[in-house]
Design a protein around this motif. Sequence first.
Motif, short mmCIF file in Angstrom:
data_model
loop_
_atom_site.label_atom_id
_atom_site.label_comp_id
_atom_site.label_asym_id
_atom_site.label_seq_id
_atom_site.Cartn_x
_atom_site.Cartn_y
_atom_site.Cartn_z
N ILE A 439 -31.03 -26.81 43.98
CA ILE A 439 -30.12 -27.59 43.14
C ILE A 439 -30.00 -27.03 41.72
CG2 ILE A 439 -31.85 -29.26 42.36
CD1 ILE A 439 -28.14 -29.95 43.23
N ASN A 440 -31.06 -26.42 41.20
CA ASN A 440 -31.01 -25.90 39.83
C ASN A 440 -30.61 -24.43 39.75
OD1 ASN A 440 -31.85 -28.38 38.71
ND2 ASN A 440 -34.00 -27.89 39.13
N ASP A 441 -30.28 -23.85 40.89
CA ASP A 441 -29.90 -22.44 40.93
C ASP A 441 -28.53 -22.25 40.27
OD1 ASP A 441 -29.22 -19.83 41.52
OD2 ASP A 441 -29.78 -19.97 43.65
N PRO A 442 -28.46 -21.45 39.22
CA PRO A 442 -27.15 -21.25 38.56
C PRO A 442 -26.12 -20.60 39.46
CG PRO A 442 -28.80 -19.74 37.68
CD PRO A 442 -29.54 -20.72 38.55
N GLU A 479 -23.66 -29.55 32.60
CA GLU A 479 -23.31 -28.84 31.37
C GLU A 479 -21.82 -28.90 31.08
OE1 GLU A 479 -24.94 -25.02 32.17
OE2 GLU A 479 -27.02 -25.69 31.88
N GLN A 480 -21.02 -29.24 32.07
CA GLN A 480 -19.57 -29.39 31.88
C GLN A 480 -19.22 -30.80 31.39
OE1 GLN A 480 -17.50 -28.25 35.52
NE2 GLN A 480 -19.02 -26.67 35.94
N GLY A 481 -20.24 -31.64 31.21
CA GLY A 481 -20.01 -33.02 30.78
C GLY A 481 -19.71 -33.97 31.91
N ILE A 482 -19.88 -33.52 33.14
CA ILE A 482 -19.63 -34.35 34.32
C ILE A 482 -20.92 -35.07 34.69
CG2 ILE A 482 -19.04 -34.30 36.78
CD1 ILE A 482 -17.32 -31.77 35.98
N THR A 483 -20.85 -36.37 34.89
CA THR A 483 -22.06 -37.16 35.15
C THR A 483 -22.10 -37.80 36.54
OG1 THR A 483 -21.02 -39.10 34.14
CG2 THR A 483 -22.36 -37.68 32.71
N ASP A 484 -21.06 -37.62 37.33
CA ASP A 484 -21.07 -38.23 38.67
C ASP A 484 -20.31 -37.35 39.65
OD1 ASP A 484 -21.66 -40.05 40.67
OD2 ASP A 484 -20.18 -41.54 40.02
#
Length: 597
Positions: A439-442, A479-484
């Motif tokens: 999940i944290n893989d860029p 990081e794009q400001g998306i929360t859901d």
Amino acid sequence: MSDSSDKSRQAEPQGSEPQKKRQLRSAEWFGSADKNGFMYRSWMKNQGIPDHEFQGKPIIGICNTWSELTPCNAHFRKLAEHVKKGVLEAGGYPVEFPVFSNGESNLRPTAMFTRNLASMDVEEAIRGNPMDAVVLLVGCDKTTPALLMGAASCDIPTIVVTGGPMLNGKHEGKDIGSGTVVWKLSEEVKAGKISIHDFMAAEAGMSRSAGTCNTMGTASTMACMAESLGTSLPHNAAIPAVDSRRYVLAHLSGNRIVEMVHEDLKLSKVLTKQAFENAIRTNAAIGGSTNAVIHLKAIAGRIGVDLPLDDWTRVGRGTPTIVDLQPSGRFLMEEFYYAGGLPAVLRRLGEADRLPHKDALTVNGKTIWENVQDAPHYNDEVIRPLDNPLREDGGMCVLRGNLAPNGAVLKPSAASPELMKHRGRAVVFENFDDYKARINDPDLEVDANDILVLKHCGPRGYHGMAEVGNMGLPPKILEQGITDMVRISDARMSGTAYGTVVLHVAPEAAAGGPLAAVYNGDWISLDCDSGALELEVDDAEIARRLAEVDPMAASNQIASTGGYRQLYIERVLQADEGCDFDFLRGCRGSEVPRHSH
């Protein structure tokens, strides 16, 4: 000190009016002058109990889930003492006994794994011991359903006393909610909005007193369910754990349970179909946890009430969420109680003809409407008017389709309205270990319109259906400001969590359900209004894919090791059936077992 051995073990109390007395269940142990009666009484007397306590007094069991490993319930020793005072005052005799304490915060892999075990402990403790009624001391998430399940299987007079929510959390001069702040701040750390130091600073301020989560999480939800089912006295759900009124309620519950014995007010007279429908409607109004769907189904199954998943659509949909509490809203359980608590909610529903069954009986002998029709209301921000709700339709969204033939659920009050109808490309994680690894893989191929799919986290696949369904979003999305984002799994999520999360997909992947057949890049459509959840793959291809999968191997869990784990895997039902064991459904009653000697 003399120790009378009057042969009549059911003598009338002095000064009482002569009347035909109800034969007490406990008299099967203590009511005879033969060898067995001698033995049962004699060993009980080593605790300093005088003989007259065995003469016709109702014996009240106090079922205690106290444990220092269950911090929500760590104050239950004191709570039990207040119940005892009430029992003694009303002419009963209290006997406290411990049962398995299902602590959500520490137990691995999940407290849900041992909910059924705890219920078996409760059932056999009640049936095998000399008690005429029982007071259930509950609090932490699974303790409420486990104890109600066990008591329902016995069907003796029963009353619920909840431990109450903890005080509001405090951090940086603001209120913070138990659990909810963890999900929020951990996402902000991943997004680079706050430092790890800021994250850790909130830890000490989140849990400031004894009690359960102060949000409308599963513990608070199930406390509200117990009250709306009629199994507790009014206001049981919301009084803070450290408020002196919590101990007054415990005392009064001790009073009342003795009266319930004389009235023969068994649990089956309270836990009716009508009571469950009231609870479903209440859950929508409070913005309650999705876990209530599973727990109410399991309790209903024990008492013999048919409660299909579609009842949540039939009864719950169209009900506005009027309680403005985290995680759906702003406030916490302290404000909820000060605003009037659950009686104020029920009154508002009833006055708008939204309470399905006003005549449902409760444990105080009155109907639910008699209990709440004059309930005070103090704050329209916390408990909103129905014409100014937090969410117009807070009823649990039940979804069906080729991805969830037996159903799945979504909590509208915690979801993003714009995602309630959505079509996206699947980003698939085969199990929770796979999710954590990637999940944290860029370089993870994912965008904001995709749907995160997590498999093999249902009852069998994760051995208890852990609360991992509210998957944290990839850092590159945050990081794009998306929360859901839309997330789909056969897991559960904490009642303190939020997001557009489809849960409880049944059958689960580890049971060969269609979820196991989802591949990366498949398109999935979600439509909460129509209750549809569809994998855009034809039936033949789904069948071909499933034929190639070893469901349990893909779960990355040990399939069978003996012991309770093996029993669980082999006998647990799916989420739409409440995740009870198949052999525990139905009420087995309280028939007195044969003598031990």
